[in-house]
Motif scaffolding. Structure first.
Motif, PDB file in Angstrom:
ATOM      1  N   PRO A 186       5.458   1.235  -7.732  1.00 13.31           N
ATOM      2  CA  PRO A 186       4.666   2.301  -7.114  1.00 13.31           C
ATOM      3  C   PRO A 186       5.448   3.606  -7.052  1.00 13.31           C
ATOM      4  O   PRO A 186       6.643   3.609  -6.766  1.00 13.31           O
ATOM      5  CB  PRO A 186       4.368   1.751  -5.716  1.00 13.31           C
ATOM      6  N   ASN A 187       4.783   4.722  -7.318  1.00 11.00           N
ATOM      7  CA  ASN A 187       5.463   6.019  -7.292  1.00 11.00           C
ATOM      8  C   ASN A 187       4.517   7.120  -6.832  1.00 11.00           C
ATOM      9  O   ASN A 187       4.528   8.227  -7.361  1.00 11.00           O
ATOM     10  CB  ASN A 187       6.037   6.355  -8.671  1.00 11.00           C
ATOM     11  N   ASN A 236      -2.973   7.119  -7.328  1.00 15.72           N
ATOM     12  CA  ASN A 236      -3.176   6.492  -8.633  1.00 15.72           C
ATOM     13  C   ASN A 236      -1.869   6.098  -9.304  1.00 15.72           C
ATOM     14  O   ASN A 236      -1.883   5.360 -10.283  1.00 15.72           O
ATOM     15  CB  ASN A 236      -4.022   7.341  -9.586  1.00 15.72           C
ATOM     16  N   ALA A 237      -0.735   6.566  -8.787  1.00 11.60           N
ATOM     17  CA  ALA A 237       0.545   6.030  -9.244  1.00 11.60           C
ATOM     18  C   ALA A 237       0.857   4.803  -8.399  1.00 11.60           C
ATOM     19  O   ALA A 237       1.960   4.643  -7.883  1.00 11.60           O
ATOM     20  CB  ALA A 237       1.636   7.077  -9.120  1.00 11.60           C
ATOM     21  N   LEU A 238      -0.139   3.934  -8.257  1.00 12.83           N
ATOM     22  CA  LEU A 238      -0.048   2.814  -7.317  1.00 12.83           C
ATOM     23  C   LEU A 238       0.910   1.742  -7.800  1.00 12.83           C
ATOM     24  O   LEU A 238       1.704   1.219  -7.018  1.00 12.83           O
ATOM     25  CB  LEU A 238      -1.434   2.196  -7.091  1.00 12.83           C
ATOM     26  N   ARG A 269      -3.922   4.405  -3.473  1.00 12.06           N
ATOM     27  CA  ARG A 269      -4.848   4.805  -4.535  1.00 12.06           C
ATOM     28  C   ARG A 269      -6.142   5.238  -3.884  1.00 12.06           C
ATOM     29  O   ARG A 269      -6.792   4.463  -3.171  1.00 12.06           O
ATOM     30  CB  ARG A 269      -5.125   3.669  -5.517  1.00 12.06           C
ATOM     31  N   SER A 270      -6.505   6.487  -4.108  1.00 12.55           N
ATOM     32  CA  SER A 270      -7.756   6.992  -3.557  1.00 12.55           C
ATOM     33  C   SER A 270      -8.928   6.430  -4.344  1.00 12.55           C
ATOM     34  O   SER A 270      -8.859   6.315  -5.572  1.00 12.55           O
ATOM     35  CB  SER A 270      -7.795   8.525  -3.629  1.00 12.55           C
ATOM     36  N   LYS A 274      -8.631   4.184   1.281  1.00 12.02           N
ATOM     37  CA  LYS A 274      -7.643   4.106   0.211  1.00 12.02           C
ATOM     38  C   LYS A 274      -7.063   2.700   0.122  1.00 12.02           C
ATOM     39  O   LYS A 274      -6.929   2.011   1.125  1.00 12.02           O
ATOM     40  CB  LYS A 274      -6.518   5.114   0.457  1.00 12.02           C
ATOM     41  N   GLU A 275      -6.705   2.303  -1.086  1.00 13.97           N
ATOM     42  CA  GLU A 275      -5.921   1.094  -1.272  1.00 13.97           C
ATOM     43  C   GLU A 275      -4.470   1.388  -0.893  1.00 13.97           C
ATOM     44  O   GLU A 275      -3.957   2.479  -1.154  1.00 13.97           O
ATOM     45  CB  GLU A 275      -5.980   0.616  -2.723  1.00 13.97           C
ATOM     46  N   LEU A 276      -3.809   0.418  -0.290  1.00 11.64           N
ATOM     47  CA  LEU A 276      -2.427   0.602   0.149  1.00 11.64           C
ATOM     48  C   LEU A 276      -1.543  -0.475  -0.459  1.00 11.64           C
ATOM     49  O   LEU A 276      -1.875  -1.660  -0.409  1.00 11.64           O
ATOM     50  CB  LEU A 276      -2.334   0.533   1.675  1.00 11.64           C
ATOM     51  N   MET A 277      -0.442  -0.043  -1.032  1.00 13.57           N
ATOM     52  CA  MET A 277       0.531  -0.979  -1.609  1.00 13.57           C
ATOM     53  C   MET A 277       1.859  -0.852  -0.871  1.00 13.57           C
ATOM     54  O   MET A 277       2.348   0.257  -0.630  1.00 13.57           O
ATOM     55  CB  MET A 277       0.752  -0.708  -3.091  1.00 13.57           C
ATOM     56  N   ARG A 278       2.435  -1.997  -0.509  1.00 18.54           N
ATOM     57  CA  ARG A 278       3.786  -2.057   0.057  1.00 18.54           C
ATOM     58  C   ARG A 278       4.648  -2.852  -0.914  1.00 18.54           C
ATOM     59  O   ARG A 278       4.309  -3.971  -1.277  1.00 18.54           O
ATOM     60  CB  ARG A 278       3.771  -2.714   1.433  1.00 18.54           C
ATOM     61  N   SER A 279       5.749  -2.252  -1.311  1.00 19.88           N
ATOM     62  CA  SER A 279       6.580  -2.838  -2.362  1.00 19.88           C
ATOM     63  C   SER A 279       8.020  -2.974  -1.897  1.00 19.88           C
ATOM     64  O   SER A 279       8.582  -2.052  -1.289  1.00 19.88           O
ATOM     65  CB  SER A 279       6.532  -1.967  -3.619  1.00 19.88           C
ATOM     66  N   ARG A 280       8.603  -4.157  -2.175  1.00 23.06           N
ATOM     67  CA  ARG A 280      10.030  -4.399  -1.926  1.00 23.06           C
ATOM     68  C   ARG A 280      10.673  -4.807  -3.239  1.00 23.06           C
ATOM     69  O   ARG A 280      10.140  -5.625  -3.977  1.00 23.06           O
ATOM     70  CB  ARG A 280      10.243  -5.508  -0.907  1.00 23.06           C
TER      71      ARG A 280
END
Length: 706
Positions: free
Chosen positions: A142-143, A150-152, A486-487, A528-534
């Motif tokens: 993700p960025n 959209n840089a999900l 991501r909207s 919005k969609e939400l991403m959490r990344s480790r």
């Protein structure tokens, strides 16, 4: 979950941790560090990046023999490359729906080509020739922090060759099986203060051969492209870069409409798409001093898709009463429409009094000539426009502290009578910043955030924090936590979808045009969609051995997912879905000698999702292997393997072999090359309708440079 035996890199890391002096002796040398830009908008070595990067350089691009950017991305670990409707590529990082690839940002020299209106990237129509690409940088993760919504899941940044590196004349033709017919020509010019590259190119092929029933699959494509890039130095501190590009072509589409009403003889026509794209950008660069720089970039783009086709159905399709019934209860209306002959001599399906009253009127219309077939033209054309302005400032606050910050404004507009009943627009404001602090010789701390306000979707704030432990400048361990959003796109959230059929073969209710009874509306309140990344990872460059190694462990979660297919038939969108991705990725790039290069990638992705559609395009095991060899006397070869165990339940394995010979012709250079692609599996490609009659394809190219 089985992770397999520990990689050799794990043993190496343990050795380095136990003996840092050995690390210094083993790795340090005077060679320059390779750098990347896409991760944070700062130039960084791969070991210092807060995430995972893959770089596909010009040597790989040429050696792969790939005719499309989507095919090149098979070289990226964790990238899932499939095809939906014939020539339409679907590219996802780690997966999600096989039919809707809308969670990855795609840039050309920093300019987004993600279409916000219809939530898609037209991979086969990206207006850049393969020969104009210098390198592709892929940030695997993700960025949103650097590039917004959209840089999900990933960012693909396509960097074209600078005009200064494109001097001279270059011509290339490619011919082969499956209707392959490509061409390219460019001219580069230079003067005291600037350089120019002008290129023209074309591409053509027949697509897949047959559908699941063995019938001819009509999905060929033809396109032509134009590109002009100019770089002009104004003085020692200022320069200007500007680009113009255009593309036009035709993508064939098979006729897939099926009449809703029983007994209708369908004599519709194919629904080919005529595509025209235009883009222009202007960038002003100002270098105040070696520690401080600024740029201002503006761009304008337009995507124009013309699609008109003929379809047939029953006259009652245009009944105002049936339309009202659909709006009242789509399930009831569809049940009635698909079983009219069952109810035509009796009572309508059970339902509310209002539903049954409308159904009785529709049945009367059906029995009074409504069952007759009528044909007309459907216009499914779209036009999307984007205007973008960005300011970015890069500042070294001290020897150990760097800051990049900026602002972006974007205006998007979508025009479609079918999808939006006219025009829909959106505006987006962004503020972003990334701070890099070298706390000590070995510790690098990084943090960033993006604030975004979208007229249709509201506000969001996404952060990223990372800690890099640099064993030395070429080798680093990283730990990263980031969030991304991501909207919901215009199509998902605000669709106003209906078909007006014109030039009807016979009047319907006194009109020669009519509105089809199926009408779909977006919910308008999607979140919005939400991403959490480790992520934990290691990147190392063993300069003495020519070896670059990257290892990544990841745990990603997406909540609030919009997973419903974008269909006109009962499209009910919601944020009720979630996905989780756990796994590991490895990429190895090894220059064994001046003549040999070995490249290997592998990804293990364990995906789970509340909606099965979001696991369609996730292969548990996927990867690639390539061997590039210079044999001497102008001969070279490249052998690649690509494979995954299942995309949409279909296995994919292919071997590509390219053999080339360079021949001096006076002051010019001629390269003749042959390319063979051989499928090792016997399955369709992603979908059952994507089939080739032969499991191999052969094509040849001739390229002249002078």
């Amino acid at each position: 979950m089985y992770w397999g035996p520990p990689p050799r890199s794990s043993l190496l890391l343990a050795l380095l941790a136990s003996n840092p002096l050995l690390a210094d002796d083993l790795f340090l040398d005077s060679q320059p560090l390779p750098q990347v830009l896409t991760a944070t908008r700062l130039k960084q070595s791969a070991a210092a990046v807060p995430g995972s990067m893959t770089v596909i350089d010009s040597e790989l691009i040429k050696a792969s023999g790939a005719r499309d950017i989507a095919e090149l991305l098979r070289l990226v670990p964790g990238m899932m490359v499939g095809y939906t409707t014939g020539n339409q590529a679907a590219v996802n990082y780690h997966g999600t729906s096989a039919s809707e690839a809308r969670r990855m940002q795609v840039l050309i020299d920093g300019r987004s080509v993600y279409r916000a209106g219809l939530a898609t990237v037209d991979w086969s129509d990206i207006p850049v020739a393969m020969e104009d690409i210098e390198r592709i940088e892929v940030f695997r993760g993700p960025n949103t922090v650097s590039y917004g919504a959209n840089a999900l899941m990933a960012v693909v940044n396509i960097l074209t060759r600078s005009p200064a590196n494109s001097l001279g004349t270059r011509m290339k033709i490619t011919r082969g099986e499956r209707g392959t017919n490509d061409w390219y020509a460019s001219q580069g010019l230079g003067w005291d203060t600037g350089n120019l590259r002008l290129s023209f190119s074309g591409q053509q092929d027949d697509g897949f051969d047959s559908d699941r029933f063995g019938a001819d699959y009509r999905d060929g494509r033809r396109l032509s492209r134009f590109s002009l890039a100019v770089s002009q130095t104004l003085n020692q501190q200022q320069s200007v870069d500007w680009q113009l590009s255009a593309k036009e072509g035709t993508n064939q589409r098979p006729y897939t409409y099926k009449p809703v009403f029983d007994g209708i003889t369908d004599s519709g026509t194919d629904s080919d798409v005529s595509a025209k794209d235009y883009a222009a950008s202007l960038r002003w660069n100002f270098d105040f001093n070696p520690e401080h720089s600024l740029y201002i970039q503006g761009s304008a783009q337009q995507w124009d898709r013309r699609q008109v086709w003929k379809a047939c159905d029953a006259k009652v399709s245009f009944s105002p009463e049936l339309t009202r019934l659909w709006q009242l209860n789509p399930n009831y209306a569809e049940r009635l429409a698909r079983h009219m002959q069952r109810y035509e001599n009796g009572t309508p399906p059970s339902g509310s009094a209002a539903e049954q009253a409308l159904a009785q009127q529709v049945l009367q219309q059906w029995n009074n000539g409504g069952k007759e077939s009528v044909c007309g033209n459907i216009d499914q054309s779209t036009k999307e426009s984007r205007y973008d302005l960005e300011v970015q400032d890069t500042l070294s606050l001290s020897d150990s502290l760097r800051l990049v910050s900026g602002m972006n404004y974007r205006y998007d507009r979508a025009d479609s009578e079918t999808y939006f009943n006219g025009t829909l627009d959106d505006t987006t404001w962004r503020l972003f910043g990334h701070l890099e602090w070298r706390a000590s010789e070995h510790w690098l701390l990084q943090g960033g955030a993006m604030y975004e306000h979208t007229h249709l979707s509201g506000n969001s704030l996404t952060p990223r924090v990372a800690v890099n432990y640099l064993i030395n400048p070429r080798h680093g361990l990283r730990a990263v936590y980031s969030e991304a959003i991501r909207s919901p796109d215009m199509f998902e959230n605000n669709v106003n979808w209906s078909y007006r059929v014109t030039q009807l073969s016979s009047p319907v209710y006194g009109q020669t045009s009519g509105q089809y009874f199926v009408k779909t509306r977006g919910p308008g309140n999607l979140d919005k969609e939400l991403m959490r990344s480790r992520e934990l990872g290691y990147n190392g460059f063993f300069a003495d051995f020519g070896l670059n190694l990257d290892v990544k462990l990841f745990y990603d979660e997406i909540t609030g997912m919009i997973s419903e297919p974008l269909r006109n038939n009962q499209y009910i969108a919601s944020n009720s879905n979630r996905s989780r991705f756990i796994g590991t990725e490895t990429q190895l790039d090894w220059h064994l000698s001046t003549a040999d290069r070995l490249r290997v990638t592998y990804a293990y992705v364990d995906a789970s999702a509340s909606n099965p559609l979001d696991q369609q395009q996730t292969a548990r095991n996927s990867g690639s292997a390539g061997w590039l060899r210079e044999w001497g006397h102008g001969w070279s070869s490249a052998l690649f393997y690509y494979g995954n165990d299942a995309l949409n339940q279909y296995r994919f394995e292919r071997v590509d072999l390219r053999i080339a010979k360079r021949i001096p012709v006076g002051k010019a250079n001629l390269e003749l090359a042959g390319m063979l692609q051989q499928r090792l599996d016997h399955q369709p490609t992603t979908w059952p309708d994507n089939n080739y009659d032969q499991r191999h394809v052969l094509y040849f190219s001739a390229e002249l440079e002078f």
